[in-house]
Design a protein around this motif. Structure first.
Motif, PDB file in Angstrom:
ATOM      1  N   GLY A  75       3.772   9.273  -6.909  1.00  0.00           N
ATOM      2  CA  GLY A  75       2.853   8.939  -7.997  1.00  0.00           C
ATOM      3  C   GLY A  75       3.605   8.513  -9.234  1.00  0.00           C
ATOM      4  O   GLY A  75       4.833   8.505  -9.263  1.00  0.00           O
ATOM      5  N   ARG A  76       2.831   8.150 -10.271  1.00  0.00           N
ATOM      6  CA  ARG A  76       3.451   7.633 -11.503  1.00  0.00           C
ATOM      7  C   ARG A  76       4.407   8.641 -12.131  1.00  0.00           C
ATOM      8  O   ARG A  76       5.381   8.273 -12.759  1.00  0.00           O
ATOM      9  N   ASP A  77       4.092   9.953 -11.996  1.00  0.00           N
ATOM     10  CA  ASP A  77       4.981  10.968 -12.573  1.00  0.00           C
ATOM     11  C   ASP A  77       5.930  11.549 -11.534  1.00  0.00           C
ATOM     12  O   ASP A  77       6.606  12.549 -11.786  1.00  0.00           O
ATOM     13  N   GLY A  78       5.944  10.964 -10.355  1.00  0.00           N
ATOM     14  CA  GLY A  78       6.743  11.536  -9.282  1.00  0.00           C
ATOM     15  C   GLY A  78       8.009  10.747  -9.012  1.00  0.00           C
ATOM     16  O   GLY A  78       8.593  10.150  -9.914  1.00  0.00           O
ATOM     17  N   ASP A  79       8.427  10.738  -7.732  1.00  0.00           N
ATOM     18  CA  ASP A  79       9.686  10.091  -7.386  1.00  0.00           C
ATOM     19  C   ASP A  79       9.538   8.581  -7.230  1.00  0.00           C
ATOM     20  O   ASP A  79      10.451   7.825  -7.531  1.00  0.00           O
ATOM     21  N   PHE A  80       8.385   8.164  -6.709  1.00  0.00           N
ATOM     22  CA  PHE A  80       8.113   6.730  -6.606  1.00  0.00           C
ATOM     23  C   PHE A  80       6.610   6.550  -6.420  1.00  0.00           C
ATOM     24  O   PHE A  80       5.902   7.500  -6.088  1.00  0.00           O
ATOM     25  N   CYS A  81       6.154   5.331  -6.656  1.00  0.00           N
ATOM     26  CA  CYS A  81       4.722   5.046  -6.467  1.00  0.00           C
ATOM     27  C   CYS A  81       4.514   4.340  -5.134  1.00  0.00           C
ATOM     28  O   CYS A  81       5.332   3.528  -4.729  1.00  0.00           O
ATOM     29  N   LEU A 127      -1.676   4.582  -6.950  1.00  0.00           N
ATOM     30  CA  LEU A 127      -2.015   3.875  -8.191  1.00  0.00           C
ATOM     31  C   LEU A 127      -3.504   3.936  -8.511  1.00  0.00           C
ATOM     32  O   LEU A 127      -3.963   3.275  -9.437  1.00  0.00           O
ATOM     33  N   GLY A 128      -4.255   4.689  -7.732  1.00  0.00           N
ATOM     34  CA  GLY A 128      -5.709   4.762  -7.937  1.00  0.00           C
ATOM     35  C   GLY A 128      -6.403   4.464  -6.618  1.00  0.00           C
ATOM     36  O   GLY A 128      -5.738   4.208  -5.608  1.00  0.00           O
ATOM     37  N   ASN A 129      -7.768   4.472  -6.644  1.00  0.00           N
ATOM     38  CA  ASN A 129      -8.451   4.353  -5.354  1.00  0.00           C
ATOM     39  C   ASN A 129      -8.789   2.913  -4.946  1.00  0.00           C
ATOM     40  O   ASN A 129      -9.398   2.692  -3.912  1.00  0.00           O
ATOM     41  N   ASP A 130      -8.374   1.920  -5.733  1.00  0.00           N
ATOM     42  CA  ASP A 130      -8.742   0.543  -5.380  1.00  0.00           C
ATOM     43  C   ASP A 130      -8.097   0.074  -4.076  1.00  0.00           C
ATOM     44  O   ASP A 130      -8.709  -0.673  -3.307  1.00  0.00           O
ATOM     45  N   GLY A 167      23.019  -3.969   3.663  1.00  0.00           N
ATOM     46  CA  GLY A 167      21.739  -3.641   4.285  1.00  0.00           C
ATOM     47  C   GLY A 167      20.652  -3.424   3.239  1.00  0.00           C
ATOM     48  O   GLY A 167      20.751  -3.916   2.108  1.00  0.00           O
ATOM     49  N   THR A 168      19.615  -2.691   3.633  1.00  0.00           N
ATOM     50  CA  THR A 168      18.451  -2.536   2.736  1.00  0.00           C
ATOM     51  C   THR A 168      18.225  -1.093   2.304  1.00  0.00           C
ATOM     52  O   THR A 168      17.281  -0.822   1.565  1.00  0.00           O
ATOM     53  N   LEU A 169      19.064  -0.188   2.776  1.00  0.00           N
ATOM     54  CA  LEU A 169      18.812   1.233   2.472  1.00  0.00           C
ATOM     55  C   LEU A 169      18.904   1.527   0.981  1.00  0.00           C
ATOM     56  O   LEU A 169      19.810   1.045   0.291  1.00  0.00           O
ATOM     57  N   ILE A 170      17.984   2.341   0.531  1.00  0.00           N
ATOM     58  CA  ILE A 170      17.962   2.674  -0.887  1.00  0.00           C
ATOM     59  C   ILE A 170      17.428   4.105  -1.027  1.00  0.00           C
ATOM     60  O   ILE A 170      16.678   4.568  -0.189  1.00  0.00           O
ATOM     61  N   SER A 171      17.878   4.772  -2.081  1.00  0.00           N
ATOM     62  CA  SER A 171      17.367   6.126  -2.289  1.00  0.00           C
ATOM     63  C   SER A 171      16.498   6.128  -3.557  1.00  0.00           C
ATOM     64  O   SER A 171      16.724   5.326  -4.476  1.00  0.00           O
ATOM     65  N   TYR A 172      15.483   6.999  -3.574  1.00  0.00           N
ATOM     66  CA  TYR A 172      14.585   7.078  -4.739  1.00  0.00           C
ATOM     67  C   TYR A 172      14.489   8.508  -5.224  1.00  0.00           C
ATOM     68  O   TYR A 172      14.316   9.437  -4.429  1.00  0.00           O
ATOM     69  N   ARG A 173      14.550   8.671  -6.526  1.00  0.00           N
ATOM     70  CA  ARG A 173      14.291   9.975  -7.129  1.00  0.00           C
ATOM     71  C   ARG A 173      13.845   9.742  -8.565  1.00  0.00           C
ATOM     72  O   ARG A 173      14.445   8.908  -9.270  1.00  0.00           O
ATOM     73  N   ASN A 174      12.807  10.434  -8.981  1.00  0.00           N
ATOM     74  CA  ASN A 174      12.303  10.302 -10.356  1.00  0.00           C
ATOM     75  C   ASN A 174      12.143   8.849 -10.792  1.00  0.00           C
ATOM     76  O   ASN A 174      12.585   8.458 -11.868  1.00  0.00           O
ATOM     77  N   GLN A 175      11.552   8.053  -9.946  1.00  0.00           N
ATOM     78  CA  GLN A 175      11.248   6.632 -10.220  1.00  0.00           C
ATOM     79  C   GLN A 175      12.494   5.758 -10.331  1.00  0.00           C
ATOM     80  O   GLN A 175      12.403   4.614 -10.765  1.00  0.00           O
ATOM     81  N   LYS A 176      13.652   6.290  -9.950  1.00  0.00           N
ATOM     82  CA  LYS A 176      14.862   5.459 -10.041  1.00  0.00           C
ATOM     83  C   LYS A 176      15.360   5.122  -8.645  1.00  0.00           C
ATOM     84  O   LYS A 176      15.521   6.005  -7.806  1.00  0.00           O
ATOM     85  N   ALA A 177      15.604   3.823  -8.424  1.00  0.00           N
ATOM     86  CA  ALA A 177      16.188   3.399  -7.147  1.00  0.00           C
ATOM     87  C   ALA A 177      17.697   3.498  -7.282  1.00  0.00           C
ATOM     88  O   ALA A 177      18.262   3.194  -8.342  1.00  0.00           O
ATOM     89  N   ARG A 206      -0.548  -4.568 -10.111  1.00  0.00           N
ATOM     90  CA  ARG A 206       0.656  -4.056  -9.426  1.00  0.00           C
ATOM     91  C   ARG A 206       0.516  -4.148  -7.906  1.00  0.00           C
ATOM     92  O   ARG A 206       1.480  -4.390  -7.195  1.00  0.00           O
ATOM     93  N   LEU A 207      -0.709  -3.947  -7.414  1.00  0.00           N
ATOM     94  CA  LEU A 207      -0.913  -3.987  -5.953  1.00  0.00           C
ATOM     95  C   LEU A 207      -0.630  -5.364  -5.362  1.00  0.00           C
ATOM     96  O   LEU A 207      -0.314  -5.483  -4.182  1.00  0.00           O
ATOM     97  N   VAL A 208      -0.780  -6.407  -6.197  1.00  0.00           N
ATOM     98  CA  VAL A 208      -0.570  -7.773  -5.679  1.00  0.00           C
ATOM     99  C   VAL A 208       0.663  -8.446  -6.294  1.00  0.00           C
ATOM    100  O   VAL A 208       0.921  -9.620  -6.011  1.00  0.00           O
ATOM    101  N   ASP A 209       1.413  -7.700  -7.076  1.00  0.00           N
ATOM    102  CA  ASP A 209       2.580  -8.271  -7.753  1.00  0.00           C
ATOM    103  C   ASP A 209       3.596  -8.784  -6.717  1.00  0.00           C
ATOM    104  O   ASP A 209       4.137  -7.993  -5.931  1.00  0.00           O
ATOM    105  N   PRO A 210       3.892 -10.094  -6.716  1.00  0.00           N
ATOM    106  CA  PRO A 210       4.797 -10.619  -5.680  1.00  0.00           C
ATOM    107  C   PRO A 210       6.231 -10.102  -5.810  1.00  0.00           C
ATOM    108  O   PRO A 210       7.026 -10.260  -4.883  1.00  0.00           O
TER     109      PRO A 210
END
Ligand SMILES: C[S@@+](CC[C@H](N)C(=O)[O-])C[C@H]1O[C@@H](n2cnc3c(N)ncnc32)[C@H](O)[C@@H]1O
Length: 400
Positions: free
Chosen positions: A49-55, A60-63, A280-290, A365-369
């Motif tokens: 979520g927005r206050d979590g590790d990643f969105c 982002l809501g129920n849409d 490669g593509t591996l990435i780690s996420y914590r507190n919204q930081k990649a 954000r849901l459609v952001d390319p």
């Protein structure tokens, strides 16, 4: 040189020592995410979520769920029309995270098709106890709905008819990392290095397994590319989603009839295995930081690898699924009517302005390319269900 950020916690030292001093990267990823007592998911430390590790899209809501529900209802109605003998239609979510997508889908399906909801059961498949506890808090107060947690093995014994959703789950399946040198290919491993009484993690080269060699030999038919790709640097690294064949095979056996929607970060093989993607593509996420330091904070951060589109489709098609089509999330959500949601925000009164602006931002954000809009929606139908015609509204031209 030792990476000072790659400190190894005591529990992981024990696991690595138990395995003889080094483990494959695949095993490492599995441990740091899913180790029952210490993994990032299994402890329920992960916070989406927005206050979590990643969105994720549902956070982002129920849409997102309201739009996806339109497609799911179409599939359920197609199943009804096909005269399915199953009394219940199952909405199966695999890897439900916080449980918000499941909850919001049920609410949206009830709104779109009240007649359908009494026939629906919600089935959650979650590997990790810590995440299941978080999901319970979110979905347990859904009223009047058949709800249960299950696992693939039990569902194989009592298969269901319905729709399976996997949003941002396949990217969390452990991968093999492959290291190419001028004349060799290695399986990446993780080992321990002791410096001044402290243990650090470091990468090591292990011999490739016969499965890895087979993957590389089949790369032309599987990915439409040859390994190693032309022009790669020394110690070019890439990934292989070795668990996908088994995952798709087992998943297909939980369905008598129905569909599977995979939504995830994904790219074509020519981009995935391009010479310039040297790590490669591996990435780690914590507190919204990649973070590209993927040995940092084991068990305290997420690890995720993109999917390769061709191999994902190929593995699904050779393991019980028919491919129905794929598109980018931005296109899919527009085809399902996202622009109507945006348009409706114009009529909001000034008291609700702040909520309307937040919702507008989430929809964009849901459609952001450059973000979630670039995710891929890959749809499959259970093989051997030729009498069932499923309509794929999400693949149609977007509605203006
Ligand atoms: C990145 S989260 C995605 C959460 C959610 N789908 C969302 O979009 O917000 C991954 C979720 O999948 C679960 N998971 C990981 N591997 C799994 C597996 N093999 N089977 C079932 N769940 C799994 C994790 O515990 C976690 O709940």
């Amino acid at each position: 040189m030792i990476d000072q950020t790659a400190r190894c916690p005591k529990w992981l030292i024990e696991r690595i020592v138990d395995c003889g001093g080094s483990i494959s990267f695949h095993k490492y990823m599995d441990l740091v995410l899913n180790d029952p007592e210490n993994g990032f998911y299994s402890t329920g430390r992960l916070n989406i979520g927005r206050d979590g590790d990643f969105c994720t899209s549902p956070s982002l809501g129920n849409d997102f769920a309201r739009l996806l529900a339109i497609q799911i209802v179409d599939w359920f109605l197609d199943l009804e029309k096909s005269g399915t003998k199953s009394e219940l239609l199952s909405l199966v979510e695999i890897g439900p995270g916080e449980g918000t997508l499941s909850r919001d889908l049920i609410v949206a399906i009830a709104e779109i098709s009240p007649a359908l909801i009494s026939r629906i059961e919600l089935v959650l498949i979650e590997l990790n106890l810590g995440m299941k506890k978080r999901q319970e808090k979110v979905v347990n107060n859904l009223e009047g709905i058949n709800l249960r947690w299950s696992n693939i093995e039990d569902l194989i014994l009592r298969p269901v008819t319905g729709v399976v959703i996997a949003n941002e789950v396949l990217d969390a399946l452990p991968v093999e990392r492959l290291v190419f040198t001028e004349n060799n290919v290695f399986r990446q491993g993780v080992s321990l290095r002791k410096v001044n009484d402290e243990y650090f993690l470091e990468f090591v080269d292990l011999s490739p397994t016969s499965e890895i060699m087979k993957f590389l030999q089949n790369s032309n038919s599987l990915l439409n590319i040859e390994f190693p790709p032309k022009g790669i640097c020394d110690r070019w690294i890439t990934e292989w989603h070795c668990d996908l064949p088994n995952f798709f095979g087992r998943l297909s056996r939980i369905l008598i009839n129905g569909s599977l929607l995979v939504v995830d970060y994904a790219m074509e093989s020519r981009r995935y295995y391009s010479a310039i993607r040297k790590d490669g593509t591996l990435i780690s996420y914590r507190n919204q930081k990649a973070n590209s330091d993927i040995l940092k904070d084991p068990g305290l951060s997420d690890l995720t690898a993109h999917l390769c589109i061709e191999s994902t489709i190929n593995y699904a098609m050779t393991n019980g699924w028919k491919f129905m089509g794929e598109t980018r999330q931005g296109q899919a959500l527009l085809a399902l009517g996202l622009s109507k949601f945006l348009f409706s925000l114009q009529n909001i009164s000034s008291q609700d302005l702040s909520a309307a602006l937040n919702r507008r931002e989430s929809l964009l954000r849901l459609v952001d390319p450059t973000g979630l809009g670039e995710f891929r929606w890959l749809a499959f139908q259970k093989e051997n269900s030729d009498d069932l015609a499923l309509s794929n509204r999400f693949l149609e031209e977007p509605i203006n």
